[in-house]
Design a protein around this motif. Structure first.
Motif, PDB file in Angstrom:
ATOM      1  N   SER A   1      -3.068  11.492 -24.414  1.00  0.00           N
ATOM      2  CA  SER A   1      -4.518  11.508 -24.642  1.00  0.00           C
ATOM      3  C   SER A   1      -5.061  12.032 -23.301  1.00  0.00           C
ATOM      4  O   SER A   1      -4.494  12.124 -22.260  1.00  0.00           O
ATOM      5  CB  SER A   1      -4.982   9.888 -24.977  1.00  0.00           C
ATOM      6  N   GLU A   2      -6.292  12.233 -23.377  1.00  0.00           N
ATOM      7  CA  GLU A   2      -7.146  12.985 -22.361  1.00  0.00           C
ATOM      8  C   GLU A   2      -8.632  12.373 -21.949  1.00  0.00           C
ATOM      9  O   GLU A   2      -9.287  11.967 -22.961  1.00  0.00           O
ATOM     10  CB  GLU A   2      -7.383  14.539 -22.396  1.00  0.00           C
ATOM     11  N   VAL A   3      -8.895  12.083 -20.894  1.00  0.00           N
ATOM     12  CA  VAL A   3     -10.270  11.555 -20.803  1.00  0.00           C
ATOM     13  C   VAL A   3     -11.119  12.648 -19.959  1.00  0.00           C
ATOM     14  O   VAL A   3     -10.571  13.000 -18.835  1.00  0.00           O
ATOM     15  CB  VAL A   3     -10.244  10.442 -20.015  1.00  0.00           C
ATOM     16  N   TRP A   4     -12.245  13.033 -20.220  1.00  0.00           N
ATOM     17  CA  TRP A   4     -13.251  14.021 -19.539  1.00  0.00           C
ATOM     18  C   TRP A   4     -14.762  13.201 -19.516  1.00  0.00           C
ATOM     19  O   TRP A   4     -15.160  12.416 -20.264  1.00  0.00           O
ATOM     20  CB  TRP A   4     -13.290  15.079 -20.563  1.00  0.00           C
TER      21      TRP A   4
ATOM     22  N   PHE B   1     -12.860  10.719 -24.935  1.00  0.00           N
ATOM     23  CA  PHE B   1     -11.383  10.379 -25.036  1.00  0.00           C
ATOM     24  C   PHE B   1     -10.974  11.593 -26.058  1.00  0.00           C
ATOM     25  O   PHE B   1     -11.578  11.553 -27.062  1.00  0.00           O
ATOM     26  CB  PHE B   1     -11.078   9.274 -25.393  1.00  0.00           C
ATOM     27  N   VAL B   2     -10.113  12.367 -25.826  1.00  0.00           N
ATOM     28  CA  VAL B   2      -9.602  13.374 -26.719  1.00  0.00           C
ATOM     29  C   VAL B   2      -7.956  13.066 -27.143  1.00  0.00           C
ATOM     30  O   VAL B   2      -7.190  12.893 -26.016  1.00  0.00           O
ATOM     31  CB  VAL B   2      -9.422  14.760 -26.048  1.00  0.00           C
ATOM     32  N   ALA B   3      -7.539  13.170 -28.266  1.00  0.00           N
ATOM     33  CA  ALA B   3      -6.148  13.094 -28.666  1.00  0.00           C
ATOM     34  C   ALA B   3      -5.853  14.340 -29.676  1.00  0.00           C
ATOM     35  O   ALA B   3      -6.838  14.578 -30.377  1.00  0.00           O
ATOM     36  CB  ALA B   3      -5.859  11.792 -29.449  1.00  0.00           C
TER      37      ALA B   3
ATOM     38  N   THR C   1     -17.667   7.088 -32.788  1.00  0.00           N
ATOM     39  CA  THR C   1     -18.321   6.174 -31.747  1.00  0.00           C
ATOM     40  C   THR C   1     -17.573   4.784 -31.468  1.00  0.00           C
ATOM     41  O   THR C   1     -16.615   4.720 -31.949  1.00  0.00           O
ATOM     42  CB  THR C   1     -19.854   5.678 -32.546  1.00  0.00           C
ATOM     43  N   ASP C   2     -18.257   4.184 -30.349  1.00  0.00           N
ATOM     44  CA  ASP C   2     -17.457   2.909 -30.272  1.00  0.00           C
ATOM     45  C   ASP C   2     -15.969   3.225 -29.614  1.00  0.00           C
ATOM     46  O   ASP C   2     -15.127   2.454 -30.180  1.00  0.00           O
ATOM     47  CB  ASP C   2     -17.594   1.657 -31.238  1.00  0.00           C
ATOM     48  N   ALA C   3     -15.897   4.153 -29.080  1.00  0.00           N
ATOM     49  CA  ALA C   3     -14.412   4.688 -28.702  1.00  0.00           C
ATOM     50  C   ALA C   3     -13.565   3.662 -28.171  1.00  0.00           C
ATOM     51  O   ALA C   3     -12.161   3.762 -28.332  1.00  0.00           O
ATOM     52  CB  ALA C   3     -14.503   6.060 -27.922  1.00  0.00           C
TER      53      ALA C   3
ATOM     54  N   ILE D   1      -8.437  17.111 -34.342  1.00  0.00           N
ATOM     55  CA  ILE D   1      -8.568  16.543 -33.111  1.00  0.00           C
ATOM     56  C   ILE D   1      -9.572  15.376 -32.971  1.00  0.00           C
ATOM     57  O   ILE D   1     -10.480  15.412 -33.432  1.00  0.00           O
ATOM     58  CB  ILE D   1      -9.261  17.679 -32.152  1.00  0.00           C
ATOM     59  N   LEU D   2      -9.125  14.384 -32.292  1.00  0.00           N
ATOM     60  CA  LEU D   2      -9.914  13.168 -32.253  1.00  0.00           C
ATOM     61  C   LEU D   2     -10.527  13.006 -31.049  1.00  0.00           C
ATOM     62  O   LEU D   2      -9.928  13.304 -29.800  1.00  0.00           O
ATOM     63  CB  LEU D   2      -8.824  11.975 -32.512  1.00  0.00           C
ATOM     64  N   VAL D   3     -11.845  12.744 -31.300  1.00  0.00           N
ATOM     65  CA  VAL D   3     -12.602  12.733 -29.962  1.00  0.00           C
ATOM     66  C   VAL D   3     -13.541  11.396 -29.990  1.00  0.00           C
ATOM     67  O   VAL D   3     -14.254  11.206 -30.835  1.00  0.00           O
ATOM     68  CB  VAL D   3     -13.842  13.980 -30.069  1.00  0.00           C
ATOM     69  N   GLY D   4     -13.224  10.545 -29.055  1.00  0.00           N
ATOM     70  CA  GLY D   4     -14.034   9.196 -28.922  1.00  0.00           C
ATOM     71  C   GLY D   4     -15.126   9.248 -28.006  1.00  0.00           C
ATOM     72  O   GLY D   4     -15.278   9.885 -27.011  1.00  0.00           O
ATOM     73  N   LEU D   5     -16.088   8.601 -28.286  1.00  0.00           N
ATOM     74  CA  LEU D   5     -17.417   8.901 -27.815  1.00  0.00           C
ATOM     75  C   LEU D   5     -17.807   7.323 -26.975  1.00  0.00           C
ATOM     76  O   LEU D   5     -17.773   6.566 -27.456  1.00  0.00           O
ATOM     77  CB  LEU D   5     -18.561   8.827 -28.540  1.00  0.00           C
ATOM     78  N   SER D   6     -17.674   7.456 -25.500  1.00  0.00           N
ATOM     79  CA  SER D   6     -17.502   6.288 -25.031  1.00  0.00           C
ATOM     80  C   SER D   6     -19.010   5.664 -24.753  1.00  0.00           C
ATOM     81  O   SER D   6     -20.018   6.287 -24.995  1.00  0.00           O
ATOM     82  CB  SER D   6     -17.203   6.403 -23.303  1.00  0.00           C
TER      83      SER D   6
END
Length: 308
Positions: free
Chosen positions: A47-50, A64-66, A85-87, A112-117
């Motif tokens: 996972s990655e955080v940007w 957050f990216v997976a 949302t609600d990552a 690609i999974l993108v979590g929105l913080s």
């Protein structure tokens, strides 16, 4: 790496939400990375955080990216992207659900999974009340001084900052950006669907808070229908059985009937007969507003992203 201390809980949750038992040999197909020891926090592997701040509000946000397993192997392939949302809670759960669904052969297409913080440094409730709601008219039960109604500004942030950021760094299929939200998160998704539907091609709207501000979203739906002959999108709606209003029975909602509201929205959408719209709606038995999300996530993924 995204730090998380609740991995055991996530794995236990996803194992218990109606997912098929897989053979032991299938579970050995991937070897988990060794975790850092000496009492350091558990990390979600791969996972990655940007940091992706909003230049308008000047608030800090993260994504957050997976990436899917094949991403580093199929170098010409472009992938659909699921924005959630609600990552803080949804990102690790969806990642694990997706992993388990595909353990014994593909059931869900890779994405690609993108979590929105939430806003950096903010309490999640503060952030989501502000960013996920369409009008300033919050419920009377909200804390004094709570800010609501900046959903349009957050929608602009998603369009102008987050999506371009992801597209510039990853091999994305621009025609297949998907949205997933639960509760206030799906209220935001419904707002986008009826004001800027092309921002995403598919929507998982879980237990949407359609009751908000005298069912404001249903008014947006009617306004959209009055001006448009089509709504090109694939929409999955879910709600828990116990989200129906039944006073005196503590298993059920005691204030709003989210099942009835969901059915009203479904009927409205089907009644428009939009040629480009596909809708599926489910009421999940024996679930309430807090318990229903993992089952809804699972069924929504299988509806929007069936394996090819």
């Amino acid at each position: 790496m995204l730090r998380r201390a609740l991995s055991t809980l996530v794995i236990a949750l996803t194992a218990g939400f109606g997912l098929a038992t897989v053979p032991a040999q299938a579970q050995t197909q991937s070897v988990p990375k060794v975790q850092p020891g000496e009492g350091r926090p558990y990390e979600i592997a791969d996972s990655e955080v940007w940091d992706v701040p909003d230049p308008v509000s000047r608030r800090g946000y993260q994504v957050f990216v997976a990436l899917p397993p094949s991403y580093g192997k199929e170098l010409q392939r472009k992938y659909p992207v699921l924005y959630v949302t609600d990552a803080d809670y949804a990102f690790p759960i969806i990642r694990q659900i997706n992993r388990r669904l595909n353990l014994d052969g593909p059931r869900v297409e890779e994405f690609i999974l993108v979590g929105l913080s939430y806003g950096k440094g903010e309490d999640g409730a503060v952030s989501r009340r502000r960013d996920y709601t369409p009008t300033p008219n919050g419920p009377s039960t909200a804390p004094s001084g709570a800010i609501h109604g900046q959903g349009q500004a957050y929608q602009t942030y998603l369009r102008d900052q987050v999506k371009p950021f992801i597209a510039a760094r990853y091999r994305t299929d621009p025609a297949r950006a998907l949205f997933l939200g639960h509760s206030y998160g799906s209220l935001l998704g419904a707002q986008i669907l009826f004001t800027e539907p092309g921002l995403f091609s598919g929507y998982i709207l879980g237990s949407p808070s359609l009751w908000y501000d005298k069912r404001h979203i249903l008014g947006l739906e009617a306004s959209y229908a009055a001006k448009n002959r089509d709504l090109p999108a694939k929409v999955f709606l879910y709600v828990g059985e116990y989200e129906a209003l039944r006073k005196g029975d503590r298993r059920y909602s005691q204030s709003v009937d989210m099942v009835a509201d969901n059915q009203t929205l479904e009927a409205a959408l089907r009644g428009r007969k939009y040629p480009g719209l596909s809708v599926k709606s489910v009421v999940l038995n024996d679930e309430d507003h807090l318990s229903v999300a993992p089952r809804g996530f699972t069924q929504g993924l299988r509806y929007l992203l069936p394996a090819r």
